[in-house]
Design a protein around this motif. Structure first.
Motif, PDB file in Angstrom:
ATOM      1  N   SER A  33       0.819  -1.221   0.000  1.00 29.58           N
ATOM      2  CA  SER A  33       0.000   0.000   0.000  1.00 29.58           C
ATOM      3  C   SER A  33       0.856   1.277   0.000  1.00 29.58           C
ATOM      4  O   SER A  33       0.315   2.368   0.038  1.00 29.58           O
ATOM      5  CB  SER A  33      -0.946  -0.003   1.201  1.00 29.58           C
ATOM      6  N   LYS A  34       2.183   1.104  -0.017  1.00 30.64           N
ATOM      7  CA  LYS A  34       3.123   2.234  -0.023  1.00 30.64           C
ATOM      8  C   LYS A  34       2.966   3.153   1.195  1.00 30.64           C
ATOM      9  O   LYS A  34       3.091   4.367   1.104  1.00 30.64           O
ATOM     10  CB  LYS A  34       3.020   3.028  -1.320  1.00 30.64           C
ATOM     11  N   ASN A  35       2.662   2.553   2.350  1.00 26.51           N
ATOM     12  CA  ASN A  35       2.558   3.297   3.607  1.00 26.51           C
ATOM     13  C   ASN A  35       3.953   3.348   4.228  1.00 26.51           C
ATOM     14  O   ASN A  35       4.364   2.438   4.942  1.00 26.51           O
ATOM     15  CB  ASN A  35       1.549   2.616   4.537  1.00 26.51           C
ATOM     16  N   THR A  36       4.677   4.416   3.952  1.00 26.85           N
ATOM     17  CA  THR A  36       6.078   4.489   4.371  1.00 26.85           C
ATOM     18  C   THR A  36       6.241   4.596   5.888  1.00 26.85           C
ATOM     19  O   THR A  36       7.214   4.075   6.432  1.00 26.85           O
ATOM     20  CB  THR A  36       6.801   5.675   3.700  1.00 26.85           C
ATOM     21  N   ASP A  37       5.306   5.240   6.578  1.00 27.57           N
ATOM     22  CA  ASP A  37       5.432   5.359   8.041  1.00 27.57           C
ATOM     23  C   ASP A  37       5.397   3.995   8.705  1.00 27.57           C
ATOM     24  O   ASP A  37       6.248   3.669   9.542  1.00 27.57           O
ATOM     25  CB  ASP A  37       4.318   6.242   8.614  1.00 27.57           C
ATOM     26  N   THR A  41       8.565   1.959  10.414  1.00 31.22           N
ATOM     27  CA  THR A  41       8.447   1.616  11.839  1.00 31.22           C
ATOM     28  C   THR A  41       8.652   0.124  12.054  1.00 31.22           C
ATOM     29  O   THR A  41       9.402  -0.291  12.945  1.00 31.22           O
ATOM     30  CB  THR A  41       7.079   2.061  12.381  1.00 31.22           C
ATOM     31  N   VAL A  42       7.991  -0.697  11.241  1.00 36.91           N
ATOM     32  CA  VAL A  42       8.126  -2.153  11.387  1.00 36.91           C
ATOM     33  C   VAL A  42       9.560  -2.581  11.081  1.00 36.91           C
ATOM     34  O   VAL A  42      10.120  -3.439  11.772  1.00 36.91           O
ATOM     35  CB  VAL A  42       7.105  -2.897  10.492  1.00 36.91           C
ATOM     36  N   SER A 100       3.653  14.323  19.883  1.00 33.49           N
ATOM     37  CA  SER A 100       3.576  12.951  19.428  1.00 33.49           C
ATOM     38  C   SER A 100       4.138  12.874  18.018  1.00 33.49           C
ATOM     39  O   SER A 100       4.419  13.889  17.390  1.00 33.49           O
ATOM     40  CB  SER A 100       2.125  12.463  19.445  1.00 33.49           C
ATOM     41  N   SER A 101       4.297  11.658  17.532  1.00 39.82           N
ATOM     42  CA  SER A 101       4.764  11.459  16.163  1.00 39.82           C
ATOM     43  C   SER A 101       4.053  10.237  15.598  1.00 39.82           C
ATOM     44  O   SER A 101       3.565   9.390  16.348  1.00 39.82           O
ATOM     45  CB  SER A 101       6.276  11.247  16.139  1.00 39.82           C
ATOM     46  N   ALA A 102       4.025  10.150  14.287  1.00 40.90           N
ATOM     47  CA  ALA A 102       3.404   8.991  13.632  1.00 40.90           C
ATOM     48  C   ALA A 102       4.150   7.723  14.054  1.00 40.90           C
ATOM     49  O   ALA A 102       3.535   6.678  14.306  1.00 40.90           O
ATOM     50  CB  ALA A 102       3.432   9.159  12.120  1.00 40.90           C
ATOM     51  N   TYR A 103       5.464   7.817  14.174  1.00 38.78           N
ATOM     52  CA  TYR A 103       6.293   6.685  14.581  1.00 38.78           C
ATOM     53  C   TYR A 103       5.865   6.167  15.952  1.00 38.78           C
ATOM     54  O   TYR A 103       5.653   4.969  16.145  1.00 38.78           O
ATOM     55  CB  TYR A 103       7.755   7.151  14.585  1.00 38.78           C
TER      56      TYR A 103
END
Length: 166
Positions: A33-37, A41-42, A100-103
């Motif tokens: 899905s090209k979800n880079t965040d 993280t993973v 906060s952060s997306a990470y």
């Protein structure tokens, strides 16, 4: 259904798969899905796996370690890795003044839900007899033993300090 699975990242104990399997499937879904965040993280979580080791004693008597094999890595091992990443990210956010952060949010989706302030207060009222302690803060050990890693020690300390000020 495949669309729904690819967008629901995170893990909890009721899932029929291990945390390692979920991380691998989430990585694959994030790449598709090209979800880079989520992908980054993973990958960061998995990059910490070589730090998970098994102690060994060689024939010469020398003690050493070896990295754990994928089938030796437990959910608790991975959660400990994620907790350390969360702690370091919170430190960075404190220093930079961020909230906060997306990470950080993605990391927290892979950890069990922490006990809330209200839950801890209810448990303390029902189970702790403060007459046994010289100071309410001495009850901290009993409370943390009950909750383990599901309670924030600083939150428990704050609650006990409020009780001691009453």
């Amino acid at each position: 259904m495949a669309q729904n699975e690819s967008t629901s990242y995170g893990w909890h104990n009721a899932m029929p798969m291990s945390l390692l399997e979920k991380l691998k499937s989430d990585l694959k879904a994030a790449m598709i899905s090209k979800n880079t965040d989520v992908r980054n993280t993973v990958r960061q979580i998995m990059a910490e796996f070589p730090k998970l080791t098994v102690p060994l004693t060689l024939e010469s008597g020398k003690k050493t370690t070896r990295p754990k094999k994928p089938d030796e890595i437990t959910n608790e091992d991975i959660q400990d890795v994620i907790r350390s990443l969360v702690k370091s990210e919170k430190t960075v956010l404190e220093l930079t003044g961020g909230d906060s952060s997306a990470y950080l949010e993605i990391l927290e989706t892979y950890l069990p839900q922490m006990a809330s302030r209200a839950e801890i207060e209810v448990w303390i009222d029902a189970n702790i007899d403060f007459s046994k302690f010289k100071s309410p803060l001495q009850a901290m050990g009993s409370i943390m033993k009950h909750y383990g890693k599901l309670a924030d020690g600083n939150l428990v300390k704050d609650i006990l300090q409020e009780i001691s000020n009453r």
